[in-house]
Structures are given as structure tokens and as C-alpha cells.
Design a protein around this motif. Structure first.
Motif, PDB file in Angstrom:
ATOM      1  N   SER A 183       1.170  -1.553  -0.283  1.00 59.92           N
ATOM      2  CA  SER A 183      -0.226   0.433   0.029  1.00 59.92           C
ATOM      3  C   SER A 183       0.947   1.137   0.350  1.00 59.92           C
ATOM      4  CB  SER A 183      -0.939   0.293   1.273  1.00 59.92           C
ATOM      5  OG  SER A 183      -0.207   0.471   2.014  1.00 59.92           O
ATOM      6  N   GLY A 184       0.195   2.162  -0.791  1.00 60.00           N
ATOM      7  CA  GLY A 184       1.101   3.804  -0.347  1.00 60.00           C
ATOM      8  C   GLY A 184       1.297   3.875   0.528  1.00 60.00           C
ATOM      9  N   GLU A 185       0.550   4.041   1.644  1.00 59.01           N
ATOM     10  CA  GLU A 185       0.567   3.945   3.028  1.00 59.01           C
ATOM     11  C   GLU A 185       2.070   3.560   3.652  1.00 59.01           C
ATOM     12  OE1 GLU A 185      -2.706   2.945   5.322  1.00 59.01           O
ATOM     13  OE2 GLU A 185      -1.595   4.648   7.099  1.00 59.01           O
ATOM     14  N   GLU A 186       1.860   2.006   3.614  1.00 60.81           N
ATOM     15  CA  GLU A 186       3.638   1.749   3.828  1.00 60.81           C
ATOM     16  C   GLU A 186       4.776   2.660   3.158  1.00 60.81           C
ATOM     17  OE1 GLU A 186       1.635  -2.769   3.577  1.00 60.81           O
ATOM     18  OE2 GLU A 186       4.003  -3.317   3.854  1.00 60.81           O
ATOM     19  N   MET A 187       4.678   2.134   2.276  1.00 57.90           N
ATOM     20  CA  MET A 187       5.504   2.650   1.943  1.00 57.90           C
ATOM     21  C   MET A 187       6.169   4.097   1.948  1.00 57.90           C
ATOM     22  SD  MET A 187       5.096   2.276  -2.483  1.00 57.90           S
ATOM     23  CE  MET A 187       5.478   0.183  -3.409  1.00 57.90           C
ATOM     24  N   SER A 188       5.119   5.043   1.959  1.00 62.61           N
ATOM     25  CA  SER A 188       5.175   6.272   2.977  1.00 62.61           C
ATOM     26  C   SER A 188       6.226   6.620   4.042  1.00 62.61           C
ATOM     27  CB  SER A 188       4.242   6.794   2.596  1.00 62.61           C
ATOM     28  OG  SER A 188       3.229   7.474   3.402  1.00 62.61           O
ATOM     29  N   LYS A 189       4.929   5.235   4.854  1.00 62.35           N
ATOM     30  CA  LYS A 189       5.999   5.222   6.421  1.00 62.35           C
ATOM     31  C   LYS A 189       7.419   4.930   6.468  1.00 62.35           C
ATOM     32  CE  LYS A 189       2.627   4.037   9.613  1.00 62.35           C
ATOM     33  NZ  LYS A 189       1.602   3.268  10.200  1.00 62.35           N
TER      34      LYS A 189
END
Lengths: 142, 321
Positions: free
Chosen positions: B17-23
Motif C-alpha cells: 500500500s502507498g501508506e506502508e511505503m510512505s511510512k
């Protein structure tokens, strides 16, 4: 005995301390004798002696730098068969300038000059094989 | 950053997920989207699905970002990539002169002046083959420098075998051969001073995806081959290079710690030269004989027809029937 064999024999002899060898094979006899290798200082004498009075010889020869080969290999005076030699007798050289290439097993080792000076003499012919520690050039530092 | 994204895809093997990556990477989701666009531009097929995130579908034939994710050791820790360059060896020599660390690797997609032995040219068609130079700063005696070329030959042959399954053989000293045709060559250039080896640059050229009939000049078509021609399909340079660098890491360590015996044993196992009748052209001299062994520096020991032994330090070897 063929020329090839003789060449091989001489090559082998170069790698040893043997100075005399006699072989008999199929009725033919070969005797090979060689002088002990001259040290670099001794080799440089005649060059200097031509121009300098004898009293200065020892002082002068000690000033000359002998560039030796760091590996066993083939000596090349140029980067390719068509190219001009890197240096010749009389060439002015800088510290770090390439003097020649020694090749061993497709490993090209560029030999650089360790001091600024003038090439007094190249001691090896192009394409000739050289031994570890064999003198290649005499350099007169300036 | 790009290689970290590729790493995440590979670890998960599914949508990230994009969120996982950005974190994980500490950048915004908009910035992630920009990186994904860059990867797509470089040939990666990446699926984007709302609510699920991104998934890697297919990697390109070569990607330096992906290669970086596959490196674990010192060799290749620093990889410098050029789309086009004169010669990777020349570039690596310049970098080494400026202090590039041990293990720095230079890779190019194409070479305008690929170097061969004694001013010869290495045919280097664009975006198809491996043109790579590895900078080493070996702490060995200068007179042992030839062991580096033995080490490089073993590493390349093993790397090609492990990544493609092809049986690559070594022709003395370090040509890579497949069924008597030339697959690759290695040219090492070295700088030494009276204190020892300053650095060595190992230049590696391997025909991967070239079509020899189309890409190579007529005089070498018949004697050259490529991995693609042997296997019948395009291969990823990324994985072949990664395996070669991994093997180089291993055999370099063997050379430094285990000495020459295990290295020479492996070279002899892979050699197609020993025991064969060969012709060696060394400058103006030509020698014919049986390749009997290599000496402690790797030089070829030839038994001449007379029974005499001749030691060869350099020359072109041709196999005779």
C-alpha cells in the motif's frame, strides 16, 4: 634439435642460475653458455662512459634510476602495435608518466616513471619477455 | 530510494500500500507516486489498484536500481552506470585514480570504444550485452597480480553458469567459451608503484542478448556466441551481473584467505585448454604444443613437440584438433 627447442632452452635457462648447459640428443650436441646477468649499475656504465671523463662515472651512474619490471610478462613500448612508443632514448619524462606496458595473461601493467628526468636508454626490445625485477629503462633524474 | 521500493515489492511478493511505503521511506504518498512513475519509465510494469496499492508485475531486462537490491558484499556496493561511454575500463581507471573505493563497479549500456587486448576493439552493441569494470585495491604482492585474472575468469564462468545454466568454459587465460565459441573476455589494467599494487581494473565483456549475425562484424561472427543464441531467448543482464559480482566477492575472498590452490583447482575444472593441443601466437612468435599445466602465477606451460617445456606469459591461444 630445432630452433624452437633452442629458444625454449634458452628461455628456461634464463629463469635459473645455471650459466652453462650441454645436451646430447640423437647425435647432435648443443652447448649453451651465458654470462652472469649484469647488475643495472654495470649495464649503465658504457652509456655514461662515452660522454663523461672516467672520474665522474661512479658519481653519475649512481644518479641514474633503473626502472625494473614488477612482474613476469611481455614488454610493450606502445599501447598498440600501430601506436608510437610511449618514450624513447632522450625523451623528457615527468613523474607518473607511462613508460611502457608489461602484459601477463591479459593483465596490462602500465609502468610509470617515479621521477622527472630524461630517458637515457631503453634496455628491452618491444615484444620481448621480461623477468621479475629485470631492468627496463635507465632514467637520468633532473 | 528506487531500489528500496523494488526491495519492498520483492519481499512482499504482493500489493504494497502507498501508506506502508510512505511510512517506511519517510516520504509523502504523492512522492511515492512520482517514484512509481520513474520505475515505469525505466521499464518496470507496476500495477496500481485503489485501496490495495502497488504490485510489481515485471522487471525490465536490465535495471541498475534492481541490481543494487541484489548486492550484499563489497563488490558492487558502489555502482556507477552510464548509458553510453567510451570504455568502462577507461572510466574506471579515471575513477580509481580519483580514489574510488575497492569494489566500485562501472557498467555501461553501450561502449563507443570498447577495449580489447593491445589496442584491439571489443564489439559493444547498445543495450544488449554486459560491459562492466570492477575496481579492486588488492593487498597482494605485485608479482601475484596475474592471480586476479584467474580469479576474474572463475567468477565470470561460475556467475554465467549459476544465472543461466549454461556450461561456460575458460580458455587460457580468461576467455569465456561456450562450445568453442567466444562468449566473453576479460581485460585487466593495473597501476602499481614500487610499494605494490595501487589498484586493478577488471574489464568484463559478455555477449548476452546480441545476435552475432546482426550485431557483430563478419570476421568474428563465426567464432562468437551470446547467451541468447545459446538459450534461444532474451536473458536479464541484471541477474547475470548480480551472480558474477557475487562470485567475484566469493573468489576474491578465497584468493586473499585460502590462497591460490582452491582458486587454481576451480580454474582447472573450468578450463577447456589444459590437456589440449594448442597454438599460441605471442607477437611474432608462434608455438604449437600441448597445454600441460599452469604455473604458480597462472602462466601457461606448453609441451613442445620436442618434449621441451615452454612457459607462456601472454598470447592468443587457438585450440587444435
Amino acid at each position: 634439435m630445432e630452433l624452437e627447442d633452442l629458444k625454449g632452452l634458452i628461455e628456461l635457462l634464463k629463469e635459473t642460475d645455471i650459466t652453462e648447459l650441454q645436451i646430447e640428443k640423437n647425435g647432435s650436441k648443443v652447448k649453451i653458455k651465458r654470462e652472469k646477468l649484469l647488475s643495472s649499475i654495470e649495464m649503465s656504465k658504457p652509456v655514461v662512459a662515452q660522454e663523461k671523463p672516467s672520474s665522474e662515472i661512479s658519481e653519475e651512474t649512481q644518479r641514474l634510476i633503473t626502472v625494473t619490471s614488477p612482474i613476469v610478462g611481455t614488454f610493450y613500448r606502445a599501447s598498440s602495435p600501430e601506436a608510437e612508443p610511449f618514450v624513447q632514448a632522450g625523451s623528457r619524462v615527468k613523474k607518473g608518466q607511462v613508460l611502457c606496458i608489461i602484459e601477463a595473461m591479459k593483465l596490462m601493467n602500465e609502468i610509470e616513471c617515479e621521477a622527472e628526468g630524461v630517458v637515457v636508454r631503453a634496455l628491452v626490445e618491444n615484444g620481448q619477455s621480461v623477468e621479475y625485477g629485470e631492468p627496463l629503462f635507465l632514467i637520468e633524474p633532473v | 530510494m528506487l531500489n528500496e521500493i523494488i526491495n519492498m515489492f520483492k519481499k512482499k511478493g504482493d500489493f504494497v500500500s502507498g501508506e506502508e511505503m510512505s511510512k517506511k521511506l519517510g516520504i509523502t504518498r504523492a512522492a511515492i507516486w512520482k517514484k512509481i512513475k520513474i520505475l515505469r519509465g525505466a521499464g518496470y510494469k507496476i500495477q496500481a489498484t485503489p485501496a490495495k496499492g502497488y504490485k510489481l508485475i515485471k522487471s525490465p531486462e536490465f535495471s541498475v536500481e534492481e541490481l543494487r537490491t541484489l548486492i550484499r558484499g563489497d563488490i558492487g556496493r558502489e555502482i556507477i552506470f552510464f548509458e553510453s561511454i567510451g570504455s568502462t575500463n577507461t572510466a574506471a581507471l579515471e575513477l580509481a585514480e580519483k580514489g574510488a573505493p575497492h569494489g566500485t563497479v562501472v557498467i555501461a549500456d553501450r561502449q563507443a570504444k570498447g577495449k580489447g587486448r593491445l589496442g584491439r576493439t571489443w564489439v559493444s552493441p547498445p543495450r544488449s550485452n554486459i560491459y562492466m569494470s570492477v575496481i579492486l585495491r588488492p593487498e597482494i604482492e605485485t608479482e601475484d597480480a596475474t592471480l586476479l585474472t584467474i580469479m576474474a575468469a572463475v567468477s565470470c564462468a561460475k556467475g554465467v553458469m549459476k544465472s543461466t545454466g549454461l556450461k561456460a568454459e575458460i580458455k587460457w587465460p580468461n576467455d569465456l567459451m561456450i562450445s568453442s565459441k567466444k562468449l566473453g573476455g576479460i581485460l585487466t589494467e593495473m597501476k602499481s608503484d614500487p610499494d605494490g599494487i595501487v589498484f586493478a581494473v577488471i574489464g568484463i565483456g559478455i555477449n548476452v542478448n546480441s545476435k552475432t549475425k546482426k550485431d557483430f562484424p563478419p570476421d568474428i561472427r563465426g567464432i562468437a556466441t551470446s547467451i541468447r543464441e545459446e538459450l534461444g531467448k532474451i536473458q536479464s543482464r541484471t541477474f547475470i551481473i548480480a551472480e558474477i559480482l557475487k562470485e567475484t566477492e566469493h573468489w576474491y575472498r578465497v584468493l586473499l584467505t585460502g590462497g591460490r590452490k582452491p582458486l587454481f583447482d576451480e580454474w582447472k575444472r573450468l578450463s577447456s585448454t589444459l590437456g589440449r593441443k594448442v597454438r599460441v601466437t605471442a607477437g611474432d612468435n608462434v608455438f604449437t604444443g600441448v597445454a600441460e599445466d599452469i604455473d604458480r602465477g597462472g602462466m601457461l606451460i606448453l609441451r613442445l613437440p620436442s618434449g621441451m617445456l615452454k612457459k607462456i606469459s601472454s598470447g592468443d591461444v587457438t585450440m587444435l584438433r
